[in-house]
Write a protein that holds these residues in place. Structure first.
Motif, short mmCIF file in Angstrom:
data_model
loop_
_atom_site.label_atom_id
_atom_site.label_comp_id
_atom_site.label_asym_id
_atom_site.label_seq_id
_atom_site.Cartn_x
_atom_site.Cartn_y
_atom_site.Cartn_z
N VAL A 92 0.81 -1.31 0.00
CA VAL A 92 0.06 0.01 -0.11
C VAL A 92 0.95 1.51 0.00
O VAL A 92 1.91 1.17 0.47
CB VAL A 92 -0.96 -0.02 1.21
CG1 VAL A 92 -2.03 -0.90 0.94
CG2 VAL A 92 -0.02 -0.05 2.45
N ILE B 182 0.11 3.92 5.17
CA ILE B 182 -0.71 3.37 6.38
C ILE B 182 -1.19 4.41 7.29
O ILE B 182 -1.70 4.21 8.52
CB ILE B 182 -0.16 2.19 7.06
CG1 ILE B 182 1.24 2.55 7.58
CG2 ILE B 182 -0.23 0.91 6.23
CD1 ILE B 182 1.74 1.46 8.61
N TYR C 267 -8.60 4.90 5.99
CA TYR C 267 -8.77 4.16 4.83
C TYR C 267 -7.95 2.82 4.74
O TYR C 267 -8.62 1.91 4.51
CB TYR C 267 -9.17 4.96 3.45
CG TYR C 267 -9.80 4.01 2.49
CD1 TYR C 267 -11.13 3.68 2.58
CD2 TYR C 267 -8.87 3.52 1.60
CE1 TYR C 267 -11.51 2.73 1.56
CE2 TYR C 267 -9.40 2.72 0.62
CZ TYR C 267 -10.88 2.28 0.41
OH TYR C 267 -11.07 1.61 -0.49
N GLU C 268 -6.80 3.26 4.37
CA GLU C 268 -5.81 2.00 4.20
C GLU C 268 -5.81 0.96 5.32
O GLU C 268 -5.81 -0.05 5.30
CB GLU C 268 -4.42 2.69 3.94
CG GLU C 268 -4.07 2.94 2.43
CD GLU C 268 -4.50 4.32 2.22
OE1 GLU C 268 -4.92 4.96 3.23
OE2 GLU C 268 -4.84 4.61 1.04
N SER D 291 -2.28 -1.66 -3.89
CA SER D 291 -2.68 -0.47 -4.05
C SER D 291 -1.60 0.21 -4.99
O SER D 291 -0.67 0.58 -4.58
CB SER D 291 -3.04 0.24 -2.84
OG SER D 291 -3.89 1.55 -3.20
N ASP E 287 -8.43 -0.72 -4.07
CA ASP E 287 -8.53 0.39 -4.09
C ASP E 287 -7.92 1.18 -5.37
O ASP E 287 -8.74 1.38 -6.33
CB ASP E 287 -7.63 1.19 -2.85
CG ASP E 287 -8.40 2.63 -2.74
OD1 ASP E 287 -9.39 3.01 -3.20
OD2 ASP E 287 -7.44 3.49 -2.24
N GLY F 186 -13.82 0.93 3.83
CA GLY F 186 -12.26 0.18 3.53
C GLY F 186 -12.47 -1.08 4.00
O GLY F 186 -11.76 -2.06 3.56
#
Length: 346
Positions: A71, A74, A78-79, A127, A155, A302
């Motif tokens: 990702v 963080i 949302y993540e 993501s 996402d 999320g």
């Protein structure tokens, strides 16, 4: 079951109308499976003479039960909600999640994927980083697919890849946010846009523009300024907007952080929210309900994205024969609060 062939886990799964992985966990007395269900499946397996396939088991035991989650950050709610959704489904099944944070860096994303593959990771949730979009280099994603390792986009996605994905309907979320501002009476709506090229940024921009066009309102280029999702990135653009000869009376931020940054600048200018300037964000981060005034925003599920992505991975792992990739798009939802709620004007 009097067939001459041995009874398989799939046979038992059909009988109980559940997945083979559920049967496997029940036979292994896994606590994630309801006790009654475990007992019923175990008794049925005994009754029909099910025997473990030791060859399959030995192959199974060579698996790492390790998954990669790559990702861009963080630091956003949302993540972390997406990761929590993945963990909720996959941890009880014995999987370990390796969280890799790219900080929007292409080379770091490439390095992480290479390391995850060399460690025989069984699946990767990705993501895509901003720099990857900017660079246009996607060979590192090709290598995952060539290795036949399941790759699930979460996402942010890259549309040209034949792989499963779980995303949110950003377009209609943005459209609803701008439509809300228009129906309340705002006339000059600015957009603090996310980084160019990112799917989420472009979809929210498209929703903003299409909504203005639907209501025959002009799209003023000077009212669209880039930010980078961080609160401080909204400060200078918002100052520029408010110093225009014809400044906006509402601002739609690409996310809550950006909208909160804009809120600070609007207040510093001595303007009232929502009477002078209406504000709408995106993401429904926990802080948005506690700003002053509370922030109108668009909620993205999320946690559910993480759970759906887990399901897509498990479908691919448990598939026999040809596997069809799935694309899940979850709806977003407008949450109206004080920052946009001025009295409707004629």
């Amino acid at each position: 079951m009097n067939s001459s062939r041995p009874v398989t886990i799939k046979d038992i799964a059909r009988r109980f109308r559940c997945s083979p992985s559920t049967v496997s966990r029940a036979l292994n007395d896994h606590p994630a499976i309801n006790e009654d269900t475990r007992k019923n499946i175990q008794e049925y397996a005994k009754e029909v003479g099910y025997q473990r396939n030791e060859v399959s088991l030995s192959l199974l035991n060579k698996k790492t039960a390790s998954l990669g989650v790559v990702v861009p950050t963080i630091s956003n709610y949302y993540e972390t909600a997406v990761i929590e959704g993945l963990h909720t489904v996959l941890q009880p099944m014995g999987y370990t999640l390796n969280i890799c944070v790219t900080n929007e860096n292409y080379l770091l994303e490439k390095e992480y994927l290479s390391k995850l593959l060399s460690n025989r990771t069984e699946g990767i949730f990705l993501s895509v980083s901003q720099e990857t979009y900017d660079s246009g280099y996607y060979e590192h994603l090709e290598s995952v697919i060539q290795r036949k390792t399941p790759l699930i986009f979460i996402d942010r996605e890259y549309e040209d890849f034949e792989t499963s994905r779980a995303t949110v309907d950003d377009y209609h979320g943005a459209f609803a946010a701008v439509e809300h501002l228009i129906t309340i009476g705002y006339k000059q709506i600015a957009h603090l846009k996310g980084p160019n090229g990112l799917t989420v940024s472009e979809q929210r921009l498209k929703g903003y523009i299409d909504c203005l066009k639907k209501y025959n309102m002009s799209v003023r280029e000077e009212l669209i300024i880039n930010t980078n999702f961080k609160v401080e990135s909204a400060i200078v653009p918002t100052k520029r907007l408010l110093e225009l000869a014809s400044p906006p009376d509402a601002i739609f931020g690409v996310n809550d952080q950006v909208a909160i940054g804009a809120m600070r600048v609007v207040k510093d200018k001595g303007l009232r929210i929502p009477q002078d300037v209406g504000l709408v964000g995106f993401d429904n981060s926990p802080i948005s309900a506690y700003t002053f005034p509370s922030l109108t925003t668009v909620s993205r599920p999320g946690r559910k994205i993480g759970m759906e992505a887990s399901r897509l991975f498990l479908n691919q792992v448990n598939a026999s024969g040809d596997f069809l990739h799935e694309s899940i798009v979850l709806p977003s939802e407008l949450i109206i609060r004080e920052s946009s709620l001025r009295t409707p004007q004629a």
